[in-house]
Design an enzyme around this catalytic site. Structure first.
Site, PDB file in Angstrom:
ATOM      1  N   LYS A 114       0.805  -1.226   0.000  1.00 46.13           N
ATOM      2  CA  LYS A 114       0.000   0.000   0.000  1.00 46.13           C
ATOM      3  C   LYS A 114       0.839   1.278   0.000  1.00 46.13           C
ATOM      4  O   LYS A 114       0.373   2.337  -0.440  1.00 46.13           O
ATOM      5  CB  LYS A 114      -0.921   0.006   1.217  1.00 46.13           C
ATOM      6  CG  LYS A 114      -2.071  -0.984   1.141  1.00 46.13           C
ATOM      7  CD  LYS A 114      -3.172  -0.471   0.247  1.00 46.13           C
ATOM      8  CE  LYS A 114      -4.443  -1.298   0.400  1.00 46.13           C
ATOM      9  NZ  LYS A 114      -5.555  -0.746  -0.390  1.00 46.13           N
TER      10      LYS A 114
ATOM     11  N   SER B 197       0.680  -9.797  -0.950  1.00 48.07           N
ATOM     12  CA  SER B 197       0.430  -8.363  -0.812  1.00 48.07           C
ATOM     13  C   SER B 197       0.822  -7.770   0.536  1.00 48.07           C
ATOM     14  O   SER B 197       1.047  -6.559   0.632  1.00 48.07           O
ATOM     15  CB  SER B 197      -1.041  -8.058  -1.099  1.00 48.07           C
ATOM     16  OG  SER B 197      -1.880  -8.789  -0.226  1.00 48.07           O
TER      17      SER B 197
END
Length: 403
Positions: free
Chosen positions: A51, A303
């Site tokens: 992110k 991720s």
């Protein structure tokens, strides 16, 4: 489609601040699946998740006037830390609104990066609504976790790195919650190689984007419940859905059991710690959610790695039970000296390691003069557990297997 030029510019913008994470062949997983499987280690990224790429790219592209106002974001954790560390880099105020059930690791990690944290709502969407209100009240710039072209372009830099390292990938597997990662990655990959297959993976407990993909229009969920909190998004974004419909070839789902198995597999076999959202791609592979030819080159995005320690402990314990490496039995004995010694000798004869013993002589459900012994054992598989059971029977013990 997110323009490739914007993704290339994003890569230049974030270079030097965001890590280029490893994209390595997973030998054991490849042998198991009969394919060349490469893992993109965004769990090793600064803040432990991808992110930061999109957050930094958006904040870096703000005007000086907007930077001076400060930024705000809504996040279950990873976007929060990405915004917090990026804001700190530019010396500006950051406020993060997080769902009340956000793991402590992510809350404390965000605060440690200098952001103000507000806990509000039962899920991301409720935290998002409050953050929007707070942004208007305080005059802050909202950094959306996925509905922003700079954020999506930043996430797309992952695909650039993957294709730089392994140019001839056949498949790219990407986790999907709000769809920002999939928007950037799929757009980038398809513009570089239109023949590459993009597989999106969502959690069954958060089905909004999956249902929307199948219907071709946004469909929101009534509620969400999954251990993959990083992709636990209730409402589907029309913006990211349009990118996903254009560029994703197949969309599959995994449930929490499958996600937990993937987390444990990566921990044991690959020595990699990931969170639920980071494990969904491997879960899809382990449980054959889509078909591919043998020898195919598959890139999987891990991720994030910000898993709550308590959740990891639960996953490990349940995994040990399911794979017959831990069992718990209950035995009723006459409460007299030496009774327990006989039982432990019987277990020792089967080479079972005792890790916990509870001794209960006071329960109203047992006869006077008896005691109930609950023992947890380490075992080496199903055959070993059968040997333990046979040893107990051979020594005349009546028992119940609890776990």
């Amino acid at each position: 489609m997110v323009d490739l030029n914007k993704i290339v510019r994003a890569k230049r913008m974030i270079s030097g601040f965001v890590e280029k994470t490893p994209f390595s062949l997973a030998s054991k997983l490849s042998a198991l699946l009969g394919a060349e499987v490469y893992l993109k280690g965004e769990n090793l990224q600064r803040t432990g998740a991808y992110k930061i790429r999109g957050a930094y790219n958006m904040i870096a592209n703000l005007s000086g006037e907007d930077k001076a106002k400060g930024v705000i974001a809504a996040s279950a954790g990873n976007h929060a830390q990405g915004v917090a560390i990026s804001a700190r880099e530019f010396g500006i105020r950051a406020v993060i609104v997080m769902p009340e059930a956000t793991p402590l690791l992510k809350v404390s990690g965000t605060r440690d990066l200098g952001a103000e944290v507000i806990l509000k709502g039962d899920n991301f969407d409720e935290a998002y609504a409050y953050a929007r209100e707070f942004a208007d009240k305080e005059g802050l710039i909202f950094v959306h976790p996925f509905d922003n072209e700079f954020v999506q372009a930043g996430q797309g830099t992952i695909a650039l790195e993957m294709l730089e390292d392994v140019p001839n990938l056949d498949y790219m597997i990407v986790p999907v919650g709000g769809g920002g990662l999939a928007s950037g990655v799929a757009s980038c990959a398809k513009q570089i190689n239109p023949d590459i297959k993009i597989i999106a993976v969502g959690a069954k407990g958060a089905p909004a984007m999956f249902d929307s993909f199948r219907s071709g229009k946004p469909i929101n969920s009534k509620s969400v419940k999954t251990i993959a909190d990083g992709i636990s998004v209730r409402d589907a974004s029309p913006v990211t859905l349009s990118h996903i419909l254009e560029n994703v070839d197949e969309f599959v789902q995994v449930d929490d059991e499958e996600i937990a198995e993937a987390i444990l597999y990566l921990l044991e076999a690959q020595k990699i710690v990931v969170e639920g959202a980071g494990a969904v791609g491997v879960a899809a592979l382990l449980h054959s959610k889509f078909s591919y030819k043998k020898g195919t080159k598959i890139g999987v995005i891990l991720s994030g790695g910000n898993i709550d320690v308590q959740m990891l402990n639960v996953i490990i314990e349940k995994g040990l039970i399911k794979t017959y490496r831990k069992m718990t039995i209950s035995v009723t004995l006459v409460d007299k000296p030496g009774a327990l010694t006989g039982l432990t000798k019987a277990l020792s004869s089967a080479n079972a390691n005792i890790v916990k013993i509870d001794y209960d002589r006071f329960s109203t459900s047992i006869d006077y003069g008896d005691a109930v012994i609950t023992i947890t054992l380490e075992t080496k598989g199903k055959e070993h557990q059968n040997s333990v059971i046979q040893a107990l029977k051979a020594n005349g013990y009546e028992f119940k297997q609890i776990l």
